[in-house]
Write a protein that holds these residues in place. Structure first.
Motif, PDB file in Angstrom:
ATOM      1  N   VAL A  48     -11.882 -59.363 -10.244  1.00  0.00           N
ATOM      2  CA  VAL A  48     -10.639 -58.674 -10.307  1.00  0.00           C
ATOM      3  C   VAL A  48     -10.177 -58.498  -8.668  1.00  0.00           C
ATOM      4  O   VAL A  48     -10.988 -58.812  -7.807  1.00  0.00           O
ATOM      5  CB  VAL A  48     -10.893 -57.180 -10.899  1.00  0.00           C
ATOM      6  CG1 VAL A  48     -11.230 -57.247 -12.404  1.00  0.00           C
ATOM      7  CG2 VAL A  48     -12.255 -56.345 -10.336  1.00  0.00           C
ATOM      8  N   GLU A  61      -2.812 -46.867 -11.304  1.00  0.00           N
ATOM      9  CA  GLU A  61      -2.393 -48.246 -11.112  1.00  0.00           C
ATOM     10  C   GLU A  61      -3.722 -49.151 -11.084  1.00  0.00           C
ATOM     11  O   GLU A  61      -3.847 -50.243 -11.729  1.00  0.00           O
ATOM     12  CB  GLU A  61      -1.730 -48.542  -9.912  1.00  0.00           C
ATOM     13  CG  GLU A  61      -1.112 -49.984  -9.483  1.00  0.00           C
ATOM     14  CD  GLU A  61      -0.401 -50.314 -10.960  1.00  0.00           C
ATOM     15  OE1 GLU A  61      -0.648 -51.576 -11.265  1.00  0.00           O
ATOM     16  OE2 GLU A  61       0.526 -49.697 -11.608  1.00  0.00           O
ATOM     17  N   ARG A  69      -4.970 -49.461 -14.669  1.00  0.00           N
ATOM     18  CA  ARG A  69      -4.077 -50.467 -15.343  1.00  0.00           C
ATOM     19  C   ARG A  69      -4.415 -51.690 -15.040  1.00  0.00           C
ATOM     20  O   ARG A  69      -4.553 -52.852 -15.761  1.00  0.00           O
ATOM     21  CB  ARG A  69      -2.556 -50.401 -15.137  1.00  0.00           C
ATOM     22  CG  ARG A  69      -2.096 -48.936 -16.005  1.00  0.00           C
ATOM     23  CD  ARG A  69      -0.520 -48.857 -15.993  1.00  0.00           C
ATOM     24  NE  ARG A  69      -0.320 -48.641 -14.754  1.00  0.00           N
ATOM     25  CZ  ARG A  69       0.191 -47.207 -14.230  1.00  0.00           C
ATOM     26  NH1 ARG A  69      -0.325 -46.335 -14.914  1.00  0.00           N
ATOM     27  NH2 ARG A  69       0.584 -47.318 -13.173  1.00  0.00           N
ATOM     28  N   ARG A  70      -4.464 -52.085 -13.737  1.00  0.00           N
ATOM     29  CA  ARG A  70      -4.928 -53.391 -13.156  1.00  0.00           C
ATOM     30  C   ARG A  70      -6.190 -53.968 -13.638  1.00  0.00           C
ATOM     31  O   ARG A  70      -6.325 -55.111 -14.099  1.00  0.00           O
ATOM     32  CB  ARG A  70      -5.106 -53.460 -11.586  1.00  0.00           C
ATOM     33  CG  ARG A  70      -4.960 -54.666 -11.079  1.00  0.00           C
ATOM     34  CD  ARG A  70      -4.838 -54.698  -9.342  1.00  0.00           C
ATOM     35  NE  ARG A  70      -5.146 -53.400  -8.604  1.00  0.00           N
ATOM     36  CZ  ARG A  70      -4.867 -52.266  -8.362  1.00  0.00           C
ATOM     37  NH1 ARG A  70      -3.490 -52.202  -8.122  1.00  0.00           N
ATOM     38  NH2 ARG A  70      -5.452 -51.394  -7.585  1.00  0.00           N
ATOM     39  N   ASP A 113      -6.753 -57.213 -16.065  1.00  0.00           N
ATOM     40  CA  ASP A 113      -7.337 -58.310 -15.822  1.00  0.00           C
ATOM     41  C   ASP A 113      -8.752 -58.489 -16.753  1.00  0.00           C
ATOM     42  O   ASP A 113      -9.211 -59.701 -16.942  1.00  0.00           O
ATOM     43  CB  ASP A 113      -8.147 -58.135 -14.366  1.00  0.00           C
ATOM     44  CG  ASP A 113      -6.948 -58.077 -13.165  1.00  0.00           C
ATOM     45  OD1 ASP A 113      -5.757 -58.710 -13.543  1.00  0.00           O
ATOM     46  OD2 ASP A 113      -7.003 -57.792 -12.171  1.00  0.00           O
TER      47      ASP A 113
END
Length: 134
Positions: A21, A76, A79-80, A84
């Motif tokens: 990630v 954020e 969510r990322r 991923d």
């Protein structure tokens, strides 16, 4: 625990170790475990299940699961992480269904997963997981 459940967890862990990630760390390194109710749903590092809103129903047409986690992580980043990590576990993102900014929607094998991030005071974020049949 069924034989299938015992076999699924190591496979999920192995799958997480195969991709990375943003930030260079693998998802396995950023995951602190799995949701209690979903053996292959990684729990992002820094998040901890609260027990609030935790519900599991098995119905003839599928399962309904609600779980809540919280931690001192940026919405954020949450969510990322899930955007991923989840495709590697067979979830397909359904961006057209994400009608609000803090919502991620995924589909897999007749189920719909919604992950909503709710910023709280002091840098805390509440993450609400919801799985139900489509």
């Amino acid at each position: 625990m069924s034989m299938m459940t015992r076999l699924a967890a190591p496979v999920a862990v192995a799958g997480l170790a195969l991709f990375s990630v943003p930030g260079g760390a693998s998802a396995a390194e950023q995951a602190s475990g799995y949701l209690d109710a979903v053996e292959d749903m990684p729990l992002m590092e820094g998040l901890h299940e609260t027990g609030d809103g935790g519900v599991v129903f098995d119905k003839p047409n599928g399962r309904i699961i609600r779980s809540v986690a919280t931690g001192k992580v940026a919405p954020e980043a949450v969510r990322r992480f899930y955007a991923d990590a989840l495709p590697q576990l067979g979830w397909t993102r359904a961006k057209k269904l994400e009608l609000i900014r803090n919502l991620l929607v995924f589909r897999r094998e007749g189920e719909r997963l919604e992950i909503q991030t709710v910023p709280e005071t002091g840098g805390m974020t509440e993450v609400r997981f919801s799985i139900e049949p489509e």
